[in-house]
Design a protein around this motif. Structure first.
Motif, PDB file in Angstrom:
ATOM      1  N   CYS A  24      39.779  46.457  52.141  1.00  0.00           N
ATOM      2  CA  CYS A  24      40.007  46.776  50.737  1.00  0.00           C
ATOM      3  C   CYS A  24      38.725  46.453  49.964  1.00  0.00           C
ATOM      4  CB  CYS A  24      41.207  46.007  50.186  1.00  0.00           C
ATOM      5  SG  CYS A  24      40.998  44.208  50.099  1.00  0.00           S
ATOM      6  N   LYS A  25      38.769  46.579  48.666  1.00  0.00           N
ATOM      7  CA  LYS A  25      37.593  46.317  47.836  1.00  0.00           C
ATOM      8  C   LYS A  25      37.586  44.866  47.350  1.00  0.00           C
ATOM      9  CE  LYS A  25      37.205  51.066  46.281  1.00  0.00           C
ATOM     10  NZ  LYS A  25      37.158  51.972  45.132  1.00  0.00           N
ATOM     11  N   GLN A  26      36.392  44.374  47.057  1.00  0.00           N
ATOM     12  CA  GLN A  26      36.242  42.994  46.590  1.00  0.00           C
ATOM     13  C   GLN A  26      36.997  42.773  45.282  1.00  0.00           C
ATOM     14  OE1 GLN A  26      33.948  42.037  43.767  1.00  0.00           O
ATOM     15  NE2 GLN A  26      34.846  40.020  43.929  1.00  0.00           N
ATOM     16  N   ASN A  27      36.991  43.748  44.389  1.00  0.00           N
ATOM     17  CA  ASN A  27      37.704  43.554  43.117  1.00  0.00           C
ATOM     18  C   ASN A  27      39.220  43.502  43.324  1.00  0.00           C
ATOM     19  OD1 ASN A  27      37.821  46.362  43.639  1.00  0.00           O
ATOM     20  ND2 ASN A  27      38.000  46.825  41.452  1.00  0.00           N
ATOM     21  N   THR A  28      39.715  44.095  44.416  1.00  0.00           N
ATOM     22  CA  THR A  28      41.135  43.996  44.744  1.00  0.00           C
ATOM     23  C   THR A  28      41.482  42.549  45.084  1.00  0.00           C
ATOM     24  OG1 THR A  28      41.155  46.271  45.560  1.00  0.00           O
ATOM     25  CG2 THR A  28      42.945  44.825  46.294  1.00  0.00           C
ATOM     26  N   VAL A  29      40.640  41.917  45.893  1.00  0.00           N
ATOM     27  CA  VAL A  29      40.849  40.505  46.240  1.00  0.00           C
ATOM     28  C   VAL A  29      40.781  39.657  44.973  1.00  0.00           C
ATOM     29  CG1 VAL A  29      39.939  38.517  47.515  1.00  0.00           C
ATOM     30  CG2 VAL A  29      40.016  40.773  48.608  1.00  0.00           C
ATOM     31  N   SER A  30      39.825  39.942  44.121  1.00  0.00           N
ATOM     32  CA  SER A  30      39.689  39.216  42.857  1.00  0.00           C
ATOM     33  C   SER A  30      40.969  39.346  42.020  1.00  0.00           C
ATOM     34  CB  SER A  30      38.494  39.744  42.066  1.00  0.00           C
ATOM     35  OG  SER A  30      38.414  39.122  40.807  1.00  0.00           O
ATOM     36  N   ASN A  31      41.525  40.542  41.969  1.00  0.00           N
ATOM     37  CA  ASN A  31      42.764  40.756  41.210  1.00  0.00           C
ATOM     38  C   ASN A  31      43.927  39.964  41.790  1.00  0.00           C
ATOM     39  OD1 ASN A  31      41.557  42.467  39.346  1.00  0.00           O
ATOM     40  ND2 ASN A  31      42.099  44.318  40.462  1.00  0.00           N
ATOM     41  N   TRP A  32      43.987  39.862  43.116  1.00  0.00           N
ATOM     42  CA  TRP A  32      45.044  39.056  43.744  1.00  0.00           C
ATOM     43  C   TRP A  32      44.870  37.587  43.386  1.00  0.00           C
ATOM     44  CZ3 TRP A  32      44.118  41.278  49.301  1.00  0.00           C
ATOM     45  CH2 TRP A  32      44.563  42.591  49.350  1.00  0.00           C
ATOM     46  N   GLU A  33      43.631  37.125  43.456  1.00  0.00           N
ATOM     47  CA  GLU A  33      43.365  35.701  43.199  1.00  0.00           C
ATOM     48  C   GLU A  33      43.620  35.297  41.758  1.00  0.00           C
ATOM     49  OE1 GLU A  33      40.066  34.911  46.719  1.00  0.00           O
ATOM     50  OE2 GLU A  33      39.448  34.732  44.627  1.00  0.00           O
ATOM     51  N   THR A  34      43.443  36.214  40.835  1.00  0.00           N
ATOM     52  CA  THR A  34      43.659  35.895  39.420  1.00  0.00           C
ATOM     53  C   THR A  34      45.066  36.241  38.945  1.00  0.00           C
ATOM     54  OG1 THR A  34      42.778  38.045  38.754  1.00  0.00           O
ATOM     55  CG2 THR A  34      41.224  36.174  38.832  1.00  0.00           C
ATOM     56  N   ARG A  36      46.298  39.254  38.586  1.00  0.00           N
ATOM     57  CA  ARG A  36      46.388  40.547  37.892  1.00  0.00           C
ATOM     58  C   ARG A  36      47.183  41.569  38.696  1.00  0.00           C
ATOM     59  NH1 ARG A  36      40.656  39.508  35.724  1.00  0.00           N
ATOM     60  NH2 ARG A  36      40.104  39.745  37.897  1.00  0.00           N
ATOM     61  N   SER A  37      47.215  41.387  40.016  1.00  0.00           N
ATOM     62  CA  SER A  37      48.038  42.238  40.875  1.00  0.00           C
ATOM     63  C   SER A  37      48.464  41.429  42.090  1.00  0.00           C
ATOM     64  CB  SER A  37      47.273  43.503  41.295  1.00  0.00           C
ATOM     65  OG  SER A  37      46.181  43.175  42.121  1.00  0.00           O
ATOM     66  N   ALA A  38      49.441  41.949  42.803  1.00  0.00           N
ATOM     67  CA  ALA A  38      49.953  41.257  43.991  1.00  0.00           C
ATOM     68  C   ALA A  38      49.547  42.040  45.237  1.00  0.00           C
ATOM     69  CB  ALA A  38      51.469  41.153  43.923  1.00  0.00           C
ATOM     70  N   PRO A  39      49.219  41.340  46.298  1.00  0.00           N
ATOM     71  CA  PRO A  39      48.847  42.034  47.525  1.00  0.00           C
ATOM     72  C   PRO A  39      50.056  42.721  48.153  1.00  0.00           C
ATOM     73  CG  PRO A  39      48.872  39.663  47.881  1.00  0.00           C
ATOM     74  CD  PRO A  39      49.120  39.883  46.425  1.00  0.00           C
ATOM     75  N   PRO A  40      49.828  43.882  48.773  1.00  0.00           N
ATOM     76  CA  PRO A  40      50.934  44.547  49.471  1.00  0.00           C
ATOM     77  C   PRO A  40      51.299  43.776  50.742  1.00  0.00           C
ATOM     78  CG  PRO A  40      48.888  45.727  49.854  1.00  0.00           C
ATOM     79  CD  PRO A  40      48.591  44.639  48.856  1.00  0.00           C
ATOM     80  N   LEU A  41      52.451  44.106  51.297  1.00  0.00           N
ATOM     81  CA  LEU A  41      52.944  43.417  52.484  1.00  0.00           C
ATOM     82  C   LEU A  41      51.932  43.464  53.626  1.00  0.00           C
ATOM     83  CD1 LEU A  41      55.163  41.902  53.957  1.00  0.00           C
ATOM     84  CD2 LEU A  41      56.195  44.110  54.524  1.00  0.00           C
TER      85      LEU A  41
END
Length: 107
Positions: A24-34, A36-41
């Motif tokens: 995935c993209k680095q900003n996706t990981v950032s969004n999970w960590e903050t 802002r979004s939840a990781p998929p299963l």
């Protein structure tokens, strides 16, 4: 998802490295960590395997990580397909793994 950041940091990983491991993209990981979004299963399952903890722990439902214990026989079988490996060879593998882990944390 503070646990993701905590687990990633404890392994000496950067967000970009985790993103690469999870495809995935680095900003996706950032969004999970903050949060802002939840990781998929699928990502949760991959992180569970990568970090050796339960999905419940990653999501904050468990206070203690349920780490998986890997025996010497498991290591031997995973690397060579047999448990009939000399203990000296196994110690060399452990030494290399320790070296690689320490160099990854301190590039």
């Amino acid at each position: 998802m503070n646990r993701i950041k905590e687990l990633r940091a404890s392994c000496g990983m950067r967000q970009a490295e985790l993103a690469q491991a999870l495809h995935c993209k680095q900003n996706t990981v950032s969004n999970w960590e903050t949060g802002r979004s939840a990781p998929p299963l699928e990502a949760l399952e991959a992180m569970s395997k990568l970090f050796g903890v339960s999905i419940d722990y990653i999501l904050g439902g468990a206070d203690q990580p349920q780490t998986r214990t890997i025996s010497d026989d498991d290591i031997k079988f995973a690397l060579w397909g047999t448990r009939e490996i000399d203990d000296d060879v196994l110690e060399q593998v452990r030494a290399f793994a320790k070296f690689a882990r320490e160099n990854r944390k301190n590039p």
